[in-house]
Structure formats: C-alpha cells, structure tokens
Design a protein around this motif. Structure first.
Motif, mmCIF file in Angstrom:
data_model
loop_
_atom_site.group_PDB
_atom_site.id
_atom_site.type_symbol
_atom_site.label_atom_id
_atom_site.label_comp_id
_atom_site.label_asym_id
_atom_site.label_seq_id
_atom_site.Cartn_x
_atom_site.Cartn_y
_atom_site.Cartn_z
ATOM 1 N N ILE A 39 0.844 -1.204 0.000
ATOM 2 C CA ILE A 39 0.000 0.000 0.000
ATOM 3 C C ILE A 39 0.874 1.247 0.000
ATOM 4 C CG2 ILE A 39 -1.614 1.363 1.400
ATOM 5 C CD1 ILE A 39 -2.890 -1.256 2.253
ATOM 6 N N GLU A 40 1.933 1.213 0.800
ATOM 7 C CA GLU A 40 2.822 2.382 0.870
ATOM 8 C C GLU A 40 3.418 2.687 -0.503
ATOM 9 O OE1 GLU A 40 6.006 1.886 3.543
ATOM 10 O OE2 GLU A 40 6.946 3.785 3.074
ATOM 11 N N ARG A 41 3.854 1.644 -1.208
ATOM 12 C CA ARG A 41 4.449 1.860 -2.528
ATOM 13 C C ARG A 41 3.398 2.366 -3.526
ATOM 14 N NH1 ARG A 41 6.733 -3.563 -1.706
ATOM 15 N NH2 ARG A 41 8.751 -3.372 -0.707
ATOM 16 N N ILE A 42 2.191 1.767 -3.445
ATOM 17 C CA ILE A 42 1.117 2.191 -4.353
ATOM 18 C C ILE A 42 0.756 3.651 -4.107
ATOM 19 C CG2 ILE A 42 -1.321 1.836 -4.951
ATOM 20 C CD1 ILE A 42 -0.893 -1.137 -4.298
ATOM 21 N N TYR A 43 0.673 4.018 -2.824
ATOM 22 C CA TYR A 43 0.298 5.394 -2.482
ATOM 23 C C TYR A 43 1.376 6.367 -2.946
ATOM 24 C CZ TYR A 43 -1.172 9.426 0.274
ATOM 25 O OH TYR A 43 -1.572 10.674 0.660
ATOM 26 N N LEU A 79 -6.647 2.405 -1.570
ATOM 27 C CA LEU A 79 -7.858 2.275 -0.740
ATOM 28 C C LEU A 79 -8.426 0.871 -0.827
ATOM 29 C CD1 LEU A 79 -9.615 5.692 -1.495
ATOM 30 C CD2 LEU A 79 -8.591 4.973 0.671
ATOM 31 N N LYS A 80 -8.397 0.275 -2.025
ATOM 32 C CA LYS A 80 -8.893 -1.099 -2.168
ATOM 33 C C LYS A 80 -8.055 -2.054 -1.327
ATOM 34 C CE LYS A 80 -9.741 -4.725 -5.592
ATOM 35 N NZ LYS A 80 -8.954 -5.700 -4.830
ATOM 36 N N GLU A 81 -6.727 -1.886 -1.380
ATOM 37 C CA GLU A 81 -5.853 -2.736 -0.580
ATOM 38 C C GLU A 81 -6.117 -2.554 0.914
ATOM 39 O OE1 GLU A 81 -3.929 -4.920 -3.421
ATOM 40 O OE2 GLU A 81 -3.576 -5.015 -1.275
ATOM 41 N N MET A 82 -6.390 -1.326 1.349
ATOM 42 C CA MET A 82 -6.684 -1.061 2.764
ATOM 43 C C MET A 82 -7.973 -1.747 3.192
ATOM 44 S SD MET A 82 -5.593 2.953 3.137
ATOM 45 C CE MET A 82 -6.086 3.030 4.853
ATOM 46 N N ARG A 83 -8.979 -1.760 2.310
ATOM 47 C CA ARG A 83 -10.212 -2.471 2.646
ATOM 48 C C ARG A 83 -9.966 -3.968 2.789
ATOM 49 N NH1 ARG A 83 -12.541 1.584 -0.804
ATOM 50 N NH2 ARG A 83 -12.194 0.298 -2.662
ATOM 51 N N ASP A 84 -9.102 -4.512 1.926
ATOM 52 C CA ASP A 84 -8.757 -5.932 2.031
ATOM 53 C C ASP A 84 -8.028 -6.213 3.343
ATOM 54 O OD1 ASP A 84 -7.994 -6.303 -1.525
ATOM 55 O OD2 ASP A 84 -9.892 -6.351 -0.423
#
Length: 374
Positions: free
Chosen positions: A203-207, A216-221
């Motif tokens: 998520i950090e790299r994606i952000y 956000l999708k990864e955070m929901r997962d």
C-alpha cells in the motif's frame, strides 16, 4: 507415601516457580522488543522524509550541474570572447556544483542503506515479538495445568505407580495442547499478521506512486484480514477460558458454546430447569469443562447424530446429563485407558460429586453428573 507426596508437591511448586519466572522473562523480552520497534519506527519515518528531501535537492543540483557544464563548454569553445575572470568563474561554478552533487548523492546512498537496514531489523523484531507472544501463551497454558490440575495429583491418586502414570498423561495432554495452540497461532493469526505486514508495504508503494484508488482497495482488504485475525485470536482465547463464563455465568456460556459448534454438529439440544442464579466460580468452571468434554467425546469419538444436554439446578445440587446416540463403548474396557474420563472423574470427586457413565456398543452414551452445592 506421605514423604513421596511431599516430594511431589515440592517438585510441582518448583516447576510452577520456574515457569512463572520464564513467563516474566519472556514478557520483558517482548516489552523491550516493542520499545525498540517504536524507536525504529520513528527513525524510519524521519529517514523516509530525509530521503525525499535529499532526492529533491539532488534533482535541483543535477539541473544546476548540467547548466554549469553547458556554460563551461560554451566558455571553453569561445575563450577568446571571455575574460580570464569569467573563465575561472565558469570552472569554479562547475566544480562547486559537481562537488555538492557528489556529497548529496553519498548522503542519499547512506540514508537509503540505513532505511533498508531499519526495515530489515523491524521485520526481524516483528517475528521476535510474534514468537515471544506465542511462547507466553503456551507458558500460560502450562501454568494453568500446573495450578488447576497438577496440584491435586497427590490428593487424588492412591499410590506411586498411579501418580506416575497420571503425571505422564498430564504431561502428554500439556504437550498436545501446546502443539494445538502452536498450530492454531502459526496457521491463523501469525500467517495473517505476516500477510498484513506485506500488504501494508505494498500500500505504501502504491500510495507513493499516486494510485489512491488502488491503495484504498488494498486497505479495505487489509481490514478484512484484521477482522479475520481478531476472530481467530478470540476463538483461541475462548478455548483457553470462555470470558462469558465470568461475565454471564454457566447457562449463557453453554448456550453460546453449543451455538459455536454448529459447523461440527448442528443437532445439539439444550434443556435447562431451575433458578437463574449464578453459582460459585469453582462449580461453573468444573461443570462447563465436564459438559464440554462430554459433548466433544460424542462428536469426535462416538460419531453421534443427536446430542441432548440437560441441566437442572436445585438449591442443594446441580444435575447435568449429556446423552448421545453414537457408537457407544464398554466403560470397563475404556476407563483405564481414557484420560478424558479419568480427568472427568477427578473433577467431580474434587467437588464431592458423582459421575455415572452408561454406555454400550452401538447403543449410545449417557453421562450423568451430580454436584452438591455446599
């Protein structure tokens, strides 16, 4: 015989003291590790900010260096048009900017290396905390057995041979429980937490790349993973000792326990008669464990299709009955070999109660427990 009992009690006390000290040491290791984690996390955040700043500065210096080299090339090709002072300044500026750029690049390299070192150390510390927490849980299980069950050995058994056999069976049960907890922790929460750690880095790299929707999708997962892990941890805690037993009492806890067995067995009936008043903790704990053991025996060993649990609470006694339509067994053949039945008899005898097991092969089993309320 008395001397042997005293020696056994002394050994048990020494074991309990040693295990308690081990638990305290594991706790201290875990706490120190968490403090180091917190310190490194703060340093890592600062390093990440510094790396971003240095990268920005390097980009600016690279542009300046390119302009200085371009100007120096122009001066060198047309030195007749420029004064000696202008030529010297062009060389000095190019050298100065290139020197600053070299220093900044070295700084960026050092910051990146330190950042990577801390990230690697944090992963190692996460594993250490996980192992320490798991070990602390296992030690707590051992202490529970030592305090609740092992202390009654010398009062319950009649001779040294029985004490030795019973002690060995308790140790076998302890080891099996520790293996079960270890498997559950490793296959459940430990794996999930490792997955959460990896996903959080993704998520950090994606952000950082600016893909907010994907982040956000990864955070929901991840939230779902956390909820699943919390459920697994609560289930393990419930198996060790249901908190509802202390908060709500025996009857609500048994109802909740039966409802959680739906996946294993969906045809368990429960009947309760008597006053809704709470019992003393020692009665509630013992009755819950006895009923739990009886139900598990019916599910795991008897292959029962129907199970009936009845509890009747009177002023002077509690009667609990567990009946199943399973395979059944010969109590005389099984009593000396069944640690489960032996443990049930010991619990009932400690409370000065009576336990009767009626069973025959292919005809089901009926367990009747009568505990006097003193």
């Amino acid at each position: 015989m008395v001397n042997r009992d005293r020696e056994l009690d002394y050994i048990i006390d020494e074991m309990i003291d040693t295990v308690k000290k081990s638990k305290d040491e594991v706790f201290l290791i875990s706490e120190d590790t968490r403090k180091e984690q917190e310190k490194l996390h703060k340093e890592l955040l600062k390093l990440r900010e510094d790396v971003i700043v240095v990268i920005g500065e390097n980009e600016g210096l690279e542009r300046r260096a390119a302009e200085a080299r371009k100007h120096l090339s122009k001066v060198s090709k047309n030195f007749n048009k420029y004064s000696e002072e202008e030529i010297r300044k062009a060389y000095d500026e190019a050298h100065k900017v290139q020197t600053e750029l070299t220093i900044k690049r070295d700084k960026e390299k050092l910051l990146r290396e330190r950042r990577d070192e801390i990230e690697l150390r944090l992963r190692s510390l996460d594993q250490l905390v996980e192992r320490a927490d798991g070990l602390a849980g296992k030690i707590s299980v051992v202490l529970n057995y030592l305090n609740e069950d092992f202390r009654h050995v010398s009062d319950i058994l009649q001779d040294a041979q029985e004490k030795q056999e019973f002690g060995l069976k308790i140790i076998e049960a302890q080891e099996e429980e520790r293996r079960r907890l270890s498997r559950e922790m490793h296959d459940g929460p430990a794996q999930a937490l490792a997955n959460i750690l990896i996903r959080s880095e993704i998520i950090e790299r994606i952000y950082q790349k600016g893909d907010v929707d994907h982040a956000l999708k990864e955070m929901r997962d991840i939230r779902k993973l956390i909820r699943d892990s919390l459920y697994e941890v609560r289930k393990i805690i419930y198996d060790l000792r249901p908190m509802a037993l202390d908060d709500l009492g025996l009857i609500p806890t048994i109802k909740k326990y039966i409802s959680t067995l739906g996946a294993q067995h969906n045809n368990i009936r429960f009947i309760y008669k008597g006053s809704p008043e709470r019992l003393d903790s020692k009665y509630e704990v013992a009755l819950f464990r006895l009923i739990q053991e009886s139900i598990q025996n019916a599910i795991k060993h008897a292959n029962a299709t129907e199970i009936l649990v009845k509890i009747e609470l009177l002023k002077d006694r509690v009667t609990a009955v567990v009946v199943d339509d399973g395979n059944g067994f010969d109590p005389k053949e099984r009593r000396d070999k069944s640690f489960g039945l032996m443990g049930m008899h010991e619990r009932v005898e400690i409370l000065e109660g009576k336990l009767k097991v009626s069973s025959s092969k292919e005809a089901g089993t009926k367990v009747v427990i009568v505990i006097p309320i003193l």
